[in-house]
Design an enzyme around this catalytic site. Structure first.
Site, PDB file in Angstrom:
ATOM      1  N   ARG A  44       9.219   2.409  -1.918  1.00 50.56           N
ATOM      2  CA  ARG A  44       8.322   1.251  -2.002  1.00 50.56           C
ATOM      3  C   ARG A  44       7.131   1.679  -2.849  1.00 50.56           C
ATOM      4  O   ARG A  44       6.968   2.835  -3.207  1.00 50.56           O
ATOM      5  CB  ARG A  44       7.942   0.689  -0.622  1.00 50.56           C
ATOM      6  CG  ARG A  44       7.750   1.635   0.521  1.00 50.56           C
ATOM      7  CD  ARG A  44       6.651   2.633   0.379  1.00 50.56           C
ATOM      8  NE  ARG A  44       5.394   1.986   0.064  1.00 50.56           N
ATOM      9  CZ  ARG A  44       4.363   2.582  -0.491  1.00 50.56           C
ATOM     10  NH1 ARG A  44       4.413   3.880  -0.799  1.00 50.56           N
ATOM     11  NH2 ARG A  44       3.249   1.942  -0.776  1.00 50.56           N
ATOM     12  N   GLY A  45       6.260   0.697  -3.145  1.00 52.56           N
ATOM     13  CA  GLY A  45       5.157   0.960  -4.072  1.00 52.56           C
ATOM     14  C   GLY A  45       5.614   0.561  -5.464  1.00 52.56           C
ATOM     15  O   GLY A  45       6.713   0.950  -5.898  1.00 52.56           O
ATOM     16  N   ALA A  46       4.778  -0.209  -6.168  1.00 49.56           N
ATOM     17  CA  ALA A  46       5.216  -0.855  -7.410  1.00 49.56           C
ATOM     18  C   ALA A  46       5.821   0.109  -8.442  1.00 49.56           C
ATOM     19  O   ALA A  46       6.955  -0.111  -8.908  1.00 49.56           O
ATOM     20  CB  ALA A  46       4.055  -1.647  -8.004  1.00 49.56           C
ATOM     21  N   ARG A  78      13.168  -7.327  -4.605  1.00 42.68           N
ATOM     22  CA  ARG A  78      11.846  -7.700  -4.062  1.00 42.68           C
ATOM     23  C   ARG A  78      11.123  -8.515  -5.141  1.00 42.68           C
ATOM     24  O   ARG A  78      11.227  -8.189  -6.328  1.00 42.68           O
ATOM     25  CB  ARG A  78      11.010  -6.456  -3.683  1.00 42.68           C
ATOM     26  CG  ARG A  78      11.497  -5.766  -2.410  1.00 42.68           C
ATOM     27  CD  ARG A  78      10.546  -4.671  -1.951  1.00 42.68           C
ATOM     28  NE  ARG A  78       9.367  -5.197  -1.288  1.00 42.68           N
ATOM     29  CZ  ARG A  78       8.332  -4.434  -0.903  1.00 42.68           C
ATOM     30  NH1 ARG A  78       8.339  -3.124  -1.151  1.00 42.68           N
ATOM     31  NH2 ARG A  78       7.305  -4.958  -0.279  1.00 42.68           N
ATOM     32  N   GLN A 172       1.643   1.639   5.923  1.00 47.61           N
ATOM     33  CA  GLN A 172       1.671   2.567   4.771  1.00 47.61           C
ATOM     34  C   GLN A 172       0.414   3.437   4.685  1.00 47.61           C
ATOM     35  O   GLN A 172       0.481   4.577   4.228  1.00 47.61           O
ATOM     36  CB  GLN A 172       1.833   1.787   3.452  1.00 47.61           C
ATOM     37  CG  GLN A 172       3.178   1.123   3.272  1.00 47.61           C
ATOM     38  CD  GLN A 172       3.148  -0.321   3.719  1.00 47.61           C
ATOM     39  OE1 GLN A 172       2.434  -0.689   4.649  1.00 47.61           O
ATOM     40  NE2 GLN A 172       3.939  -1.169   3.081  1.00 47.61           N
ATOM     41  N   ASP A 213       0.233  -4.536  -7.207  1.00 48.46           N
ATOM     42  CA  ASP A 213       1.643  -4.852  -7.467  1.00 48.46           C
ATOM     43  C   ASP A 213       1.799  -5.732  -8.687  1.00 48.46           C
ATOM     44  O   ASP A 213       2.860  -5.777  -9.309  1.00 48.46           O
ATOM     45  CB  ASP A 213       2.264  -5.515  -6.236  1.00 48.46           C
ATOM     46  CG  ASP A 213       2.353  -4.510  -5.110  1.00 48.46           C
ATOM     47  OD1 ASP A 213       1.357  -4.356  -4.380  1.00 48.46           O
ATOM     48  OD2 ASP A 213       3.389  -3.839  -5.004  1.00 48.46           O
ATOM     49  N   ASN A 222      -2.059  -7.342  -4.346  1.00 46.27           N
ATOM     50  CA  ASN A 222      -1.795  -6.045  -3.683  1.00 46.27           C
ATOM     51  C   ASN A 222      -1.474  -6.312  -2.214  1.00 46.27           C
ATOM     52  O   ASN A 222      -1.458  -7.464  -1.758  1.00 46.27           O
ATOM     53  CB  ASN A 222      -2.996  -5.106  -3.848  1.00 46.27           C
ATOM     54  CG  ASN A 222      -2.662  -3.681  -3.445  1.00 46.27           C
ATOM     55  OD1 ASN A 222      -1.685  -3.102  -3.922  1.00 46.27           O
ATOM     56  ND2 ASN A 222      -3.432  -3.099  -2.550  1.00 46.27           N
ATOM     57  N   LYS A 223      -1.234  -5.257  -1.502  1.00 46.07           N
ATOM     58  CA  LYS A 223      -0.823  -5.336  -0.093  1.00 46.07           C
ATOM     59  C   LYS A 223      -1.700  -6.280   0.728  1.00 46.07           C
ATOM     60  O   LYS A 223      -2.916  -6.315   0.543  1.00 46.07           O
ATOM     61  CB  LYS A 223      -0.868  -3.910   0.489  1.00 46.07           C
ATOM     62  CG  LYS A 223      -0.516  -3.771   1.943  1.00 46.07           C
ATOM     63  CD  LYS A 223       0.830  -4.349   2.295  1.00 46.07           C
ATOM     64  CE  LYS A 223       1.964  -3.822   1.448  1.00 46.07           C
ATOM     65  NZ  LYS A 223       3.198  -4.623   1.544  1.00 46.07           N
TER      66      LYS A 223
END
Ligand code: MRU
Length: 309
Positions: A44-46, A78, A172, A213, A222-223
């Site tokens: 995960r993570g862009a 995603r 996270q 992202d 973002n998150k």
């Protein structure tokens, strides 16, 4: 340590669902396994999603799969991180999918160090920096974007304290960012997501640095929770920086047109294996939110620090 590697014609991934307690690896030997790993957040993570998607295309090519079909399927893994679409299209347009994926992999490591080099300039000796989610080595091939800035400032001898939001519901910040900072011996403390406004009001945070992202006209995505951190930072005049490579930029759209992923209600209903609300509770679980430009001090890229678009 690398978050992902190309090894014996397989994609090797750290299984991020198991961290921080276990450091285990998952091997993907076809593109469907890469799609599953992106969907279930093994990776995960862009930027890490983008590089994995590129290797997914390489695996499809090696397996003789029609690359347009593979591209469509991988892009559906995603919806929010621009890097996924950017990487798949780049490989699709290339002569040699594996060669292009390896190039994207190498570039990611260099880009993060460049972001760190520019970003460390905004960090002062003695700063306490708040970060949200994980924009670290685990969100990239290595080093990280937001945590790369912190690493670079630490490497040049600045004393930095890091505060990590726990980042409900997937944790996270608590599981991954705290772990990364501990590995580097950078002083780190964990807070509940709801605590950052209070800490800011007490003068306990000097700067906020987060990842993204997607960066587009009007703001960044973002998150989930990033928006509230940005609002609180504005209230207390705390600089709010976003660290992101150009592979996260989407110049063609307004940020409000980004598809915000809605994830499984179970992520909210359960804390680990424990249910925290009555059975049958209805849930809204957006994985990301939008930070508008007026709340952003600057965007730290591999080419320098720029104003929001
Ligand atoms: O749902 P995730 O864990 O993939 O979300 C990750 C983030 O929101 C990160 O902050 C973002 O991708 C930047 S990573 C350099």
């Amino acid at each position: 340590m690398k978050t992902l590697e190309w090894e014996n014609n397989k994609l090797k991934l750290i299984d991020q669902r198991k961290l921080p307690d276990e450091l285990e690896y998952v091997y993907c030997s076809n593109y469907q396994e890469v799609i599953a790993a992106i969907k279930n957040m093994t990776v995960r993570g862009a930027p890490a999603i983008g590089v994995s998607a590129a290797f997914g295309m390489a695996l499809a090519d090696i397996g003789g799969v029609d690359l347009n079909k593979a591209a469509d399927e991988i892009k559906a893994a995603r919806p929010t991180a621009k890097n996924l679409f950017w990487a798949v299209d780049r490989v699709l347009d290339s002569e040699n999918p594996l060669h292009e994926s390896l190039k994207i992999y190498d570039e990611d490591m260099k880009i993060n160090r460049a972001i760190g080099k520019y970003g460390r300039e905004i960090i002062d000796d003695g700063d306490t920096i708040l970060t949200h989610c994980n924009a670290g080595a685990l969100a990239c091939v290595d080093y990280g974007t937001a945590l790369g800035v912190i690493r670079a400032a630490n490497d040049e001898g600045k004393n930095i304290n890091v505060i990590c939001d726990e980042t409900r519901p997937r944790g996270q910040g608590a599981r991954l960012s705290v772990w990364e900072m501990q590995q580097e011996n950078i002083p780190v403390k964990l807070i509940c997501d709801v605590a950052s406004g209070y800490l800011m009001s007490q003068g306990m945070i000097d700067k906020v640095v987060i990842g993204a992202d997607r960066v587009a006209k009007g703001g960044i995505v973002n998150k989930i929770g990033s928006f509230m951190v940005a609002l609180a930072a504005k209230r207390f005049d705390i600089p709010f920086y976003v660290a992101a490579p150009y592979s996260t930029f989407d110049m063609d759209i307004n940020i409000n047109d980004t598809v915000i992923e809605e994830r499984d209600p179970d992520e909210v209903i359960h804390y680990g294996s424990c249910r925290i609300c009555p059975k049958g509770t209805e849930v809204i679980n957006p994985a990301f939110d939008i930070v508008p430009n007026d709340l952003i001090t600057g965007i730290i890229t591999e080419k320098g620090i720029i104003d929001p678009l």
